[in-house]
Design an enzyme around this catalytic site. Sequence first.
Site, PDB file in Angstrom:
ATOM      1  N   LYS A   7      35.411  36.066  54.684  1.00 44.53           N
ATOM      2  CA  LYS A   7      36.461  35.263  54.086  1.00 44.53           C
ATOM      3  C   LYS A   7      37.352  34.733  54.777  1.00 44.53           C
ATOM      4  O   LYS A   7      37.604  33.547  54.997  1.00 44.53           O
ATOM      5  CB  LYS A   7      36.752  35.561  52.503  1.00 44.53           C
ATOM      6  CG  LYS A   7      35.306  35.859  51.735  1.00 44.53           C
ATOM      7  CD  LYS A   7      35.631  36.487  50.382  1.00 44.53           C
ATOM      8  CE  LYS A   7      34.467  37.200  49.871  1.00 44.53           C
ATOM      9  NZ  LYS A   7      33.176  36.097  49.484  1.00 44.53           N
ATOM     10  N   ASP A  34      40.111  45.450  45.550  1.00 49.98           N
ATOM     11  CA  ASP A  34      39.406  44.630  46.296  1.00 49.98           C
ATOM     12  C   ASP A  34      39.930  43.418  46.604  1.00 49.98           C
ATOM     13  O   ASP A  34      40.207  42.426  45.752  1.00 49.98           O
ATOM     14  CB  ASP A  34      38.067  44.421  45.446  1.00 49.98           C
ATOM     15  CG  ASP A  34      37.342  43.390  46.043  1.00 49.98           C
ATOM     16  OD1 ASP A  34      37.461  42.770  47.200  1.00 49.98           O
ATOM     17  OD2 ASP A  34      36.072  43.408  45.747  1.00 49.98           O
ATOM     18  N   TRP A  84      32.863  40.399  40.374  1.00 49.32           N
ATOM     19  CA  TRP A  84      33.065  41.661  41.271  1.00 49.32           C
ATOM     20  C   TRP A  84      33.446  42.589  40.727  1.00 49.32           C
ATOM     21  O   TRP A  84      33.202  43.808  40.884  1.00 49.32           O
ATOM     22  CB  TRP A  84      33.584  41.031  42.423  1.00 49.32           C
ATOM     23  CG  TRP A  84      33.017  39.880  43.191  1.00 49.32           C
ATOM     24  CD1 TRP A  84      33.385  38.682  43.265  1.00 49.32           C
ATOM     25  CD2 TRP A  84      31.744  39.993  43.941  1.00 49.32           C
ATOM     26  NE1 TRP A  84      32.309  37.767  44.047  1.00 49.32           N
ATOM     27  CE2 TRP A  84      31.434  38.628  44.402  1.00 49.32           C
ATOM     28  CE3 TRP A  84      30.871  41.052  44.174  1.00 49.32           C
ATOM     29  CZ2 TRP A  84      30.278  38.258  45.188  1.00 49.32           C
ATOM     30  CZ3 TRP A  84      29.730  40.803  44.698  1.00 49.32           C
ATOM     31  CH2 TRP A  84      29.166  39.515  45.282  1.00 49.32           C
TER      32      TRP A  84
END
Length: 367
Positions: free
Chosen positions: A202, A178, A108
Amino acid sequence: MNEGVHVKRVYNFSAGPSMLPLPVLEKAQKELVNYADSGMSVMELSHRSGLFTDIITGAEQLLRDLMNIPDNYKVLFVQGGASQQFAMVPLNLLTNSKKADYVNTGSWSKKAIKEAKKYGDVRVIASSEDENFSYIPEIDSSMIDPEADYVHITTNNTIEGTAFRNIPDTGGVPLVADMSSNILSEEIDVSKFGLIYAGAQKNIGPAGLTVVIIREDLIGGAPESCPTMLDYKTHSESGSLYNTPPTYGIYIAKLVFEWLTELGGLKEMEKINRKKAELLYDFLEQSNMFRSPVKKDSRSIMNIPFVSPSAELDAAFVKEAKAAGLETLKGHRSVGGMRASIYNAMPTEGVEALIQFMKEFEEKHAQ
């Protein structure tokens, strides 16, 4: 948790969309057709209605309380996932020196770096790629360009199973994170960050909602050419209601925030999460078949990858686990092996059931 009488539920170890707390799903089910005696579902409410205004302002206040968000930060509910934030962050923040420092800790981070390079001068100040992203590199303030518009980190790496134990001190340079896969899993000091963003699927709610927590001085710097919907100011000035937001996603997020609050907040949640992770890591330490590929000081408490001695055993494990009601344990294709994502909604019993299954599997397949 009160199991519904006829409801078949598995333990879902998916990295996202991940399992939601059963009490949240049950409350949503109860209110699905007729919300607050309105004769309408939340999905049918106008985003400008009084009922929805209560939902979105309530969700924001609950999140502020849970995370102890200072008053000079805005909470935005947007769309596009964390992947859209990879572009929004540089579009809005690369405005002075047009330079940014990034830390590369996995898949990511790589995507975020690639996107940011379209908008300015991006420097990777630390990376763990040399060892297949199995650790979190050390960051100290001397590595950071004091002229940088911001420093970017990925606090928890879902695919690789690593997490930052300590938040780097970036001096006067805003820290952007993030936090998609570990937001709300433990207590954090929001004031250490200039901007936090997280995809919801999530630890917050269903896919489609993205939460942004941004310090007010970082809003309003986007260039004229910035698309309206990609300017933080648009969402900040409209209370996240510039266009129709993901109304149902915000409602479920509110229910999740209520569930967390009733549980005792992030202090309690963190204790439960640490216990769950410890149980699984302790088992991996003494197992003869399974092991963790991640360095001890960098291990995530949310995503725990593990490997067996062969790809054949990995495949057999995933297949047999699924048959035993332990879902989505296959590792990410870039890493292989297995991965157990044990977010907030995963009860301790789920982790215990996984460990019990691993013990039996190991006995059955012992050489």
